[in-house]
Write a protein that holds these residues in place. Structure first.
Motif, PDB file in Angstrom:
ATOM      1  N   LEU A  96      38.689  41.772  46.539  1.00 57.96           N
ATOM      2  CA  LEU A  96      39.567  41.589  45.381  1.00 57.96           C
ATOM      3  C   LEU A  96      38.942  40.621  44.377  1.00 57.96           C
ATOM      4  N   PHE A 100      37.642  42.112  40.756  1.00 55.92           N
ATOM      5  CA  PHE A 100      38.217  41.766  39.461  1.00 55.92           C
ATOM      6  C   PHE A 100      37.202  41.047  38.586  1.00 55.92           C
TER       7      PHE A 100
ATOM      8  N   LEU B 224      43.393  31.200  52.414  1.00 51.68           N
ATOM      9  CA  LEU B 224      42.603  32.219  51.729  1.00 51.68           C
ATOM     10  C   LEU B 224      42.071  31.757  50.377  1.00 51.68           C
ATOM     11  N   LEU B 308      51.086  37.185  48.571  1.00 47.69           N
ATOM     12  CA  LEU B 308      50.046  38.198  48.387  1.00 47.69           C
ATOM     13  C   LEU B 308      49.903  38.598  46.921  1.00 47.69           C
ATOM     14  N   PHE B 311      47.761  36.558  44.439  1.00 45.47           N
ATOM     15  CA  PHE B 311      46.310  36.672  44.342  1.00 45.47           C
ATOM     16  C   PHE B 311      45.876  37.677  43.269  1.00 45.47           C
ATOM     17  N   LEU B 312      46.837  38.417  42.726  1.00 46.53           N
ATOM     18  CA  LEU B 312      46.454  39.519  41.840  1.00 46.53           C
ATOM     19  C   LEU B 312      46.597  39.175  40.366  1.00 46.53           C
TER      20      LEU B 312
ATOM     21  N   LEU C  62      35.486  33.178  52.672  1.00 48.55           N
ATOM     22  CA  LEU C  62      35.899  33.044  51.279  1.00 48.55           C
ATOM     23  C   LEU C  62      35.101  31.966  50.570  1.00 48.55           C
TER      24      LEU C  62
END
Lengths: 135, 560, 381
Positions: A96, A100, B224, B308, B311-312, C62
C-alpha cells in the motif's frame, strides 16, 4: 485457556502440553540447498539480458527464496495462523505504502525537469531544480 | 515484581478506614518505582510524565496566544521575535503530539487498565513495558536538549527541504521522535500480545470492554505505522549529517517523498490519538447512563475499520504539495470513508444514552463535551477532505481549529473524562464531584472560545504559523486568546480538583460509578497482582445485577 | 488469595469461580524459574513471546519498507543511473555474502532444533556457527565498503568518484574499521585462555564460539580482499597502486563484463527517460566526460549519468539499505552471544526454547531482507 491455547499443531501428535516440533535435519538441509540453488540461478540469470523482465525474474526468485525461509526456517507452516496473518498483513501495508507513493511520483514525474547543467558548470555541485512544466 | 521490593507481608484487610494491601503500598522506596515491572505503577509513572509534557506544551500554547494578542505588524515591537515564535509553535506541536497525545491514553490509562479490564496479572512483557517508559524518558531528554540548545523551528512536521537547511537542533529532535516512536511501538506490541494470548477463561473477543477494542485497534496502527516514521526521521537525520539526498531537491532528491513517508505514519497517528479516546467514551457513556452499550459489535468493528481505513487517506495532507491530480482525487475520495465508522460510533453513543439513567457527574460531563467537540471536529474534517475546499482552506487557521477540535476537544477531553472516571480506581480517592463539573464547564467554554473564532479566521484567509496578521483579524484573535486563558484556567481547576482529592479525598469504594467491567471488581486501588484467580467474566455492559450499596457509597454486583 | 474483594459483598463470587485454582496462589511457588509469574503455563509464555517477535518483525519490515520505497521511486525515475552504478558493486562478494547468510540461517534453524531436543553441545556449536557467519558477512562487507570509499563512491553530497582525472583516496579506511573487532578478538582469545586455565566447561563453551567469530571477521576480510583484489589482477596495476589510474582500472574490470553482454538495454533506457521528460545533463562539455576516456567505457552510452547527484543518490540508497541491514546483523550478533551464554548453561529444553526460537526468527528476517537486497542492488543489468 479454551480459545487461547488451541493446539493448532496437534496433528503432529504431541502429547498434551508439548508444543515443540523439531524440524527433521533432512528438511533443513533440503531447504538450504534449494536456497543455494536459487541464489546461483539468480546470479546466472543476471548474465542474460532479459530487458524489463529481468527485475521481474529476480524478484520472483527472491520471493521464492523468502517464502522458503519464512515457511520452513521460520516454521510458519506449523505456526499459529495469527502469526502468518501478521506477517502477510505487513506485506500488504508495504504494498500500500509503495503503491500509493509510486503512483503519485509516476504522475508528477513528468513535471520534474532535472537539469543540473548550469550549476555543475558553475560550482561543480549538481543541483536539480524542480520546475513545474504546467506553469 | 521489582528487583528491590520490601513486601509488606501481612496485609491488614479490614473494613472502613484501615490500611489495606494494594499496589501503591506493596513496596516502597524510589527503586521500587523506578525498577517496577507492575503495569499499574508504570502507568502511573507515564501519567506523571505525560502530564508534565502537557504542562510544557500548554505553556508554549499560551505563549503563542499571548503573542497573537497584537497584530505584530512591526516585528521589533512584538512580544516574541519571529524566530522565537517559530520555535515556540514548533515545540508546542512537537511536544504535544509526540510526548503527550500519542502516549497519553494508551500508555498511561491503557497501561493501568488493560490487564485489569482483561483479567490478567500483567501485560505480556513487563520488562518491555518498563523499557518503553524509559525510551519515552529518553525521548523527553532529547526534546529537553532541543529546548535548551538551538530550538527547532521547522514545525512539528519537519518538512524538507527546510528541515535539511535549518540551523537548529533538528537531529536531536528527529532522534527524539525516533526513540519515542519505538516507545510507542513497544507499548502497542505489548497490548496486542496481551489481548491475544492472555485473556482468562471466558473472556472471548466479544466480552471485552470496548476500551480494549479501541486499544487493540490503536496498537495495530502503532505497530504498522510507527516504523515508517522511524525510518523517515532516521533518513532525515542522515540527510542532515551526510547529505544523502533522498529528500533533498538540490541532490536530485524528492521532497514530496518526505511528505509521503511522514504522513504514512502521521495520518494513522491521528487515529492513534483519537481511537483510545473513543474507547473511553464508549465506557463512560455506558457506565454513567447505567445502560448497556448500544451496538457493541458495531463500535468494536468500527474501531478496527478506522484503524485500517486510516492507512488509506494520508494524501489529504498533501493536496497542495504538488501531488499528482489522480492521486489527490483518489485520496480525497478515500478520506470520506473514515467518516463512516466515526459516525457509527457517535450515533451509538447517543443511542446508549437514550432512555438510560444518565448520571451527570464529572466524567459524564467530559464525555458529553467530547461528543459535542468531536462532532464539530469530525465534520469540519470533511471540508478539508474535499479537494476543492481544501485548496482554499489548506494551511489556514481552519485547519488549526479542525485538528484542535479533534485532538484537544476529542482526545484531551476524553483523556480528562477517563482520568476522572478511573481516578478513584487508580488512587483510591474520590474527588470533589461538583468542582470537577465546574472544571469541565470551564474547559468546554474556554475551548470553544479559543477555537471557534479560528474557524472564522481560517475561512477569511488567516494562514497558520504566522507571527503577524492584518489588523482586521485582531478582534477574533483576541477572542481566541481570552478563550485560551479560560481554557488554561479550567485545566488548572481540573488539576487542583485531582490534587486535592489525593490529600483530602474520601476513600473510594470498589465501584463508585456502577460499572460492570472487571476493573470495578478489584478493590480501589487494585492489589499488586490484580487477580489471584482468573475473575468471573460476564457481559461488560450488563447492569442488571449492579446495585447501589449505601454503606460504602458504591455499587456491587448482586449474585445471581 | 482473593484479597481484591475482601471488604465487599461479592468476595465469594471471586473465589468460587477459579477454574484454574492450581498454580495461581501467591505467584511463584509452583512456577519453574523459567516461567514468568504472570503466565499460566509454558505454552502461554511461548506463544506470547513468539507473537511478540512476529509483531516486531512486522515493524522491521515496515521499517525497511521506507528504504525500499525510496529505491523503487528513484530506480523508476532514473533506471539508467541504477544500471550504471550497480556495476560498481562486486556481485561475487554479494553472492558470497548471500551464501554465508543462507548458511547462517541453516545453522540458526538447526540451533532451534537442537534446543528443543536438549542437544546442548550441538546448540552451542550451531549458535557459534551462526555467529561466525555473521562475522564473515561483516568482514566481507567492510572490504566492500572501504573499497568504495577509496574510490569516492560515497553517498549523496559526498560522492566524488570520477571527477576531473578520476578519484582515488589513499586513506586507509579498512584498518580503523578493524580496530574494534581486533580488540574484541584479542579479548575473546584472552577469555578463552582464561577458561582453559580455570578449566571451566561453561566458560570454554562461551569463549570458544566468541573467539571463532572474532577470527571469522578477519577471515571475511581476507576473503573479501582476495576476491576484490582478484578482480584487478589482470591489470598492470591494482586499484590501490595509482591515484590517477587505479580507479579506472577497477572500472575497466567491472564494466568489461557489463559492456560485453548488453549494450542495447541502457540505450533503450535513456531513450525512454528522455521521452518522459527527464533531461539528464549532457556531459559533452562538462568536466565529467573524462569518464569515457577508456574505449571500453565509451561503450556504455550512459556514462554521463555518473554526475554527482544522480549516482550519489544510488549510493545513498545502497549505503542506507546495507548499512541498516548491517546494524541489524550486529544487533543479531549481540543477542546470539547472549543465547550462547544461556545455551552453555544448558537452560533450554522442549518447554523453554522460546529465546532461541525468537532470536532465530529475527535472524531469518535479517536473511529475508538480504535475499531482496542482493538482486535489487547487485544484479541490475
Amino acid at each position: 485457556m479454551a480459545d487461547t491455547h488451541s493446539h493448532s499443531h496437534s496433528d503432529h501428535g504431541h502429547a498434551d502440553g508439548e508444543f515443540s516440533h523439531p524440524m527433521p535435519v533432512w528438511m533443513l538441509l533440503a531447504v538450504f540447498f534449494a536456497l543455494l540453488g536459487l541464489t546461483f540461478l539468480t546470479v546466472f540469470q543476471a548474465q542474460f539480458d532479459l530487458g524489463s523482465l529481468e527485475i521481474v525474474f529476480s524478484l520472483i526468485i527472491a520471493s521464492i527464496k523468502a517464502g522458503l525461509v519464512i515457511a520452513f526456517f521460520m516454521h510458519l507452516v506449523w505456526d499459529k495462523p495469527l502469526n502468518a496473518i501478521a506477517i502477510f498483513s505487513s506485506l500488504i501495508f508495504v504494498a500500500l505504502f509503495l503503491g500509493f507513493t509510486l503512483m503519485d511520483a509516476q504522475q508528477y514525474n513528468e513535471r520534474l525537469i532535472m537539469d543540473p547543467k548550469n550549476e555543475i558548470l558553475e560550482n561543480s555541485t549538481p543541483k536539480a531544480r524542480l520546475i513545474k512544466a504546467s506553469e | 515484581m521489582s528487583a528491590v521490593t520490601t513486601p509488606i507481608t501481612a496485609p491488614t484487610t479490614t473494613h472502613d478506614g484501615a490500611t489495606e494491601h494494594h499496589y501503591l503500598n506493596h513496596s516502597s522506596g524510589f527503586l521500587s518505582w523506578a525498577l517496577t515491572l507492575d503495569h499499574k505503577r508504570i502507568g502511573m509513572m507515564y501519567l506523571a510524565g505525560i502530564l508534565f509534557a502537557f504542562f510544557l506544551g500548554g505553556v508554549f500554547a499560551l505563549a503563542i496566544r499571548i503573542h497573537l494578542w497584537n497584530p505584530n505588524q512591526d516585528p521589533d515591537a512584538a512580544w516574541l521575535t519571529n524566530a522565537t515564535y517559530n520555535r515556540v509553535f514548533t515545540l508546542h506541536g512537537a511536544i504535544m503530539v509526540f510526548l503527550f497525545i500519542i502516549p497519553s491514553i494508551p500508555a498511561a490509562l491503557g497501561n493501568f487498565l488493560l490487564p485489569i479490564m482483561l483479567g490478567t496479572k500483567d501485560v505480556a512483557f513487563p520488562r518491555l513495558n518498563l523499557g518503553s517508559f524509559y525510551l519515552w524518558i529518553t525521548g523527553l531528554i532529547f526534546f529537553a536538549y532541543t529546548l535548551f540548545s538551538t530550538q527547532i523551528d521547522t514545525g512539528w512536521t519537519f518538512y524538507t527541504p527546510y528541515s535539511i537547511e535549518a540551523k537548529s537542533a533538528v537531529e536531536a529532535a528527529t532522534l527524539g521522535v525516533f526513540i519515542l516512536g519505538f516507545s510507542s511501538i513497544f507499548t502497542g506490541l505489548n497490548f496486542i500480545v496481551t489481548i491475544n494470548t492472555m485473556r482468562p477463561p471466558g473472556m472471548s473477543w466479544f466480552k471485552m470492554p470496548l476500551f480494549l477494542w479501541a486499544l487493540y485497534a490503536t496498537s495495530i496502527i502503532q505497530v504498522l505505522a510507527t516504523p515508517v516514521l522511524g525510518i523517515t526521521v532516521l533518513l532525515l537525520a542522515l540527510e542532515r549529517t551526510f547529505g544523502i539526498g533522498i529528500f533533498d531537491p538540490s541532490l536530485n532528491g524528492d521532497p514530496v517523498t518526505f511528505q509521503h513517508f511522514f504522513w504514512f505514519y502521521s495520518h494513522p497517528a491521528v487515529y492513534i490519538m483519537i481511537l483510545p479516546a473513543m474507547g473511553i467514551i464508549s465506557e463512560l457513556m455506558s457506565v454513567h447512563s447505567h445502560k448497556g452499550i448500544f451496538g457493541y459489535r458495531m463500535i468494536a468493528y468500527s474501531s478496527i475499520a478506522i484503524a485500517l481505513f486510516g492507512f488509506l487517506v494520508w494524501g489529504h495532507h498533501m493536496f497542495t504539495s504538488g501531488m499528482a491530480d489522480v492521486t489527490t482525487i483518489v485520496f480525497s475520495a478515500l478520506t470520506f470513508t473514515v467518516s463512516i465508522p466515526s459516525a457509527i460510533k457517535v450515533f451509538n453513543w447517543l443511542g446508549t444514552m437514550y432512555q438510560g439513567t444518565v448520571a451527570l457527574n464529572t466524567p459524564m460531563i467530559y464525555a458529553l463535551a467530547f461528543i459535542f467537540l468531536f462532532t464539530i471536529g469530525g465534520l469540519t474534517g470533511l471540508f478539508l477532505g474535499a479537494l476543492a475546499t481544501d485548496m482554499h482552506l489548506h494551511d489556514t487557521y481552519f485547519v488549526v481549529a479542525h485538528f484542535h477540535y479533534v485532538m484537544m476537544g476529542g482526545t484531551l477531553v476524553a483523556f480528562l473524562g477517563g482520568l476522572f472516571h478511573w481516578w478513584p480506581k487508580m488512587t483510591g480517592k474520590m474527588f470533589n464531584d461538583p468542582m470537577g463539573i465546574v472544571s469541565a464547564a470551564i474547559v468546554f467554554v474556554g475551548f470553544n472560545l479559543t477555537f471557534l473564532p479560528q474557524f472564522v479566521l481560517g475561512t477569511r484567509g488567516m494562514p497558520r504559523r504566522y507571527a503577524s496578521y492584518v489588523p482586521e483579524f485582531q478582534s477574533l484573535h483576541q477572542l481566541s486568546t481570552v478563550g485560551a486563558c479560560i481554557l488554561g484556567f479550567g485545566l488548572l481547576v481540573a488539576g487542583l480538583v485531582l490534587l486535592h482529592s489525593l490529600f483530602y479525598g474520601k476513600k473510594a469504594p470498589m465501584n463508585p460509578w456502577g460499572g460492570a467491567t472487571l476493573e470495578w471488581e478489584c478493590s480501589s486501588p487494585p492489589p499488586h497482582d490484580n487477580f489471584s484467580h482468573p475473575p468471573a467474566v460476564g457481559d461488560p455492559y450488563d447492569f442488571a445485577n449492579v446495585e447501589y450499596d449505601g454503606k460504602t457509597g458504591g455499587y456491587y454486583k448482586k449474585k445471581k | 488469595m482473593g484479597r481484591c474483594a475482601f471488604q465487599d459483598p461479592i468476595s465469594e463470587n471471586m473465589t468460587e469461580v477459579a477454574a484454574h485454582t492450581d498454580g495461581h496462589d501467591h505467584g511463584h511457588h509452583d512456577h519453574p524459574s523459567w516461567l514468568a509469574h504472570h503466565f499460566d503455563d509454558a505454552e502461554q509464555q511461548f506463544d506470547s513471546g513468539k507473537l511478540g517477535m512476529w509483531l516486531f518483525l512486522v515493524t522491521e519490515i515496515l521499517f525497511f519498507s521506507g528504504m525500499f520505497c525510496a529505491y523503487v521511486l528513484y530506480r523508476n525515475r532514473n533506471p539508467e543511473v541504477f544500471e550504471f552504478c550497480s556495476a560498481f558493486l562486486n556481485e561475487k562478494l554479494g553472492a558470497i555474502n548471500t551464501g554465508v547468510l543462507l548458511f547462517s540461517s541453516l545453522t540458526m534453524a538447526w540451533a532451534v532444533r537442537a534446543s528443543q531436543l536438549k542437544q546442548h553441545k550441538l546448540l552451542v556449536g550451531m549458535l557459534g556457527a551462526t555467529l561466525g557467519c555473521a562475522a564473515i558477512f561483516l568482514g566481507v562487507k567492510s572490504v566492500e565498503y572501504t573499497h568504495k570509499w577509496s574510490l569516492g563512491l560515497l553517498p549523496g553530497r559526498m560522492y566524488v568518484a570520477q571527477m576531473e582525472n578520476g578519484y582515488h583516496s589513499d586513506v586507509d579506511y579498512l584498518t580503523p574499521l578493524c580496530i574494534a573487532p581486533a580488540v574484541l578478538t584479542v579479548l575473546f582469545a584472552l577469555y578463552y585462555v582464561y577458561s582453559l586455565v580455570i578449566a571451566s566447561k561453561f566458560h570454554q563453551r562461551v569463549a570458544g564460539p566468541l573467539l571463532v567469530a572474532g577470527l571469522c571477521f578477519f577471515g571475511g576480510i581476507y576473503l573479501g580482499q582476495f576476491i576484490e583484489g582478484g578482480e584487478h589482477h589482470g591489470d598492470s596495476h591494482g586499484a590501490h597502486a595509482d591515484a590517477g589510474h587505479g580507479e579506472h582500472a577497477s572500472h575497466d574490470e567491472e564494466h568489461a563484463k557489463e559492456a560485453g553482454s548488453e549494450t542495447p538495454a541502457p540505450a533503450e533506457a535513456s531513450a525512454a527517460s528522455s521521452d518522459t521528460g527527464v533531461a539528464l545533463v549532457s556531459t559533452s562539455s562538462g568536466p565529467l566526460h573524462d569518464v569515457a576516456v577508456d574505449p571500453k567505457e565509451a561503450a556504455i552510452p550512459n556514462a554521463e549519468v555518473n554526475n554527482q547527484g544522480m549516482a550519489g543518490l544510488f549510493f545513498s540508497i545502497y549505503y542506507c539499505m546495507t548499512g541498516v541491514h548491517a546494524v541489524h546483523i550486529i544487533g543479531g550478533m549481540l543477542v546470539i552471544s547472549w543465547l550462547i551464554v544461556k545455551a552453555a548453561r544448558e537452560e533450554f529444553h522442549s518447554k523453554y526454547y522460546g529465546p532461541v526460537d525468537n532470536v532465530g526468527l529475527y535472524w531469518h528476517l535479517v536473511d529475508f531482507i538480504w535475499i531482496y537486497l542482493f538482486p535489487l542492488l547487485y544484479l541490475i543489468t
